[in-house]
Design an enzyme around this catalytic site. Sequence first.
Site, PDB file in Angstrom:
ATOM      1  N   HIS A  76      38.474  42.208   5.581  1.00 35.50           N
ATOM      2  CA  HIS A  76      37.683  43.431   5.788  1.00 35.50           C
ATOM      3  C   HIS A  76      37.749  44.328   4.544  1.00 35.50           C
ATOM      4  O   HIS A  76      36.745  44.857   4.097  1.00 35.50           O
ATOM      5  CB  HIS A  76      38.220  44.239   6.977  1.00 35.50           C
ATOM      6  CG  HIS A  76      38.074  43.578   8.311  1.00 35.50           C
ATOM      7  ND1 HIS A  76      39.126  43.429   9.191  1.00 35.50           N
ATOM      8  CD2 HIS A  76      36.996  43.040   8.935  1.00 35.50           C
ATOM      9  CE1 HIS A  76      38.705  42.837  10.297  1.00 35.50           C
ATOM     10  NE2 HIS A  76      37.414  42.588  10.171  1.00 35.50           N
ATOM     11  N   LYS A 115      37.875  45.323  25.741  1.00 33.11           N
ATOM     12  CA  LYS A 115      38.588  44.356  24.907  1.00 33.11           C
ATOM     13  C   LYS A 115      40.097  44.460  25.069  1.00 33.11           C
ATOM     14  O   LYS A 115      40.636  45.541  25.188  1.00 33.11           O
ATOM     15  CB  LYS A 115      38.195  44.554  23.444  1.00 33.11           C
ATOM     16  CG  LYS A 115      36.992  43.734  23.076  1.00 33.11           C
ATOM     17  CD  LYS A 115      36.984  43.476  21.574  1.00 33.11           C
ATOM     18  CE  LYS A 115      35.917  42.458  21.210  1.00 33.11           C
ATOM     19  NZ  LYS A 115      35.850  42.223  19.784  1.00 33.11           N
ATOM     20  N   ARG A 122      31.901  34.822   6.771  1.00 33.78           N
ATOM     21  CA  ARG A 122      32.908  33.864   6.306  1.00 33.78           C
ATOM     22  C   ARG A 122      32.290  32.473   6.435  1.00 33.78           C
ATOM     23  O   ARG A 122      31.167  32.269   6.032  1.00 33.78           O
ATOM     24  CB  ARG A 122      34.180  34.006   7.150  1.00 33.78           C
ATOM     25  CG  ARG A 122      34.891  35.328   6.929  1.00 33.78           C
ATOM     26  CD  ARG A 122      35.926  35.585   7.979  1.00 33.78           C
ATOM     27  NE  ARG A 122      35.286  35.572   9.287  1.00 33.78           N
ATOM     28  CZ  ARG A 122      35.896  35.842  10.431  1.00 33.78           C
ATOM     29  NH1 ARG A 122      37.167  36.095  10.445  1.00 33.78           N
ATOM     30  NH2 ARG A 122      35.220  35.842  11.564  1.00 33.78           N
ATOM     31  N   SER A 176      41.017  38.745  12.586  1.00 32.42           N
ATOM     32  CA  SER A 176      41.987  39.605  13.266  1.00 32.42           C
ATOM     33  C   SER A 176      42.675  38.843  14.400  1.00 32.42           C
ATOM     34  O   SER A 176      43.881  38.974  14.606  1.00 32.42           O
ATOM     35  CB  SER A 176      41.285  40.835  13.847  1.00 32.42           C
ATOM     36  OG  SER A 176      40.663  41.569  12.833  1.00 32.42           O
TER      37      SER A 176
END
Length: 160
Positions: A18, A42, A91, A129
């Site tokens: 990030h 979440k 990515r 993450s």
Amino acid sequence: MTAAAIYPGSFDPMTRGHVSIIRSGLVAFDRIVVAVLRNPRKDALFTIEERVEMIREEFADTPGIEVDSFEGLLVDYCRLKNARVVLRGLRAVADFEYELQMANMNRHLEPTIETMFLMANDAYFYVSSNLVKEAARLGGDVSRLVPDSVASRLTKKLGR
Ligand code: PNS
């Protein structure tokens, strides 16, 4: 008026991937608002406040970076901040489908807002993450994949 972009995400926690996208983004934008999604559904490790604080710590000496949180639709938040660009990192190809869906949905909701993609630095191509959290929970050393302030908070949070 300066060109602003919104860099939205969960950032639970922010990784060096990030950080590298944000620093690259500053080549093109005078101001980047890093916007942490407030998503109560979440299963998060860090609170929104902790995530915002860690990002602020990392960019304390970097002009042009604002850190904030938002809830609801991203395009509404972009309007609120007067920003016409959403910045996202890509990515490996695995990201592509998800990013394409989000970019198209956002374009459907607000055609004047564009999504722009930056390729992640190859050093962090496979860093996410979720994998950082999983490895850290299992005792793995992730200190080279996250900023120092995140690494120490992970250690504290997971009691290692
Ligand atoms: O880091 P993430 O979890 O991949 O980020 C996803 C994020 C926050 C960019 C995305 O979930 C989002 O924009 N949520 C806000 C709700 C919204 O606008 N949804 C419609 C567009 S997909």
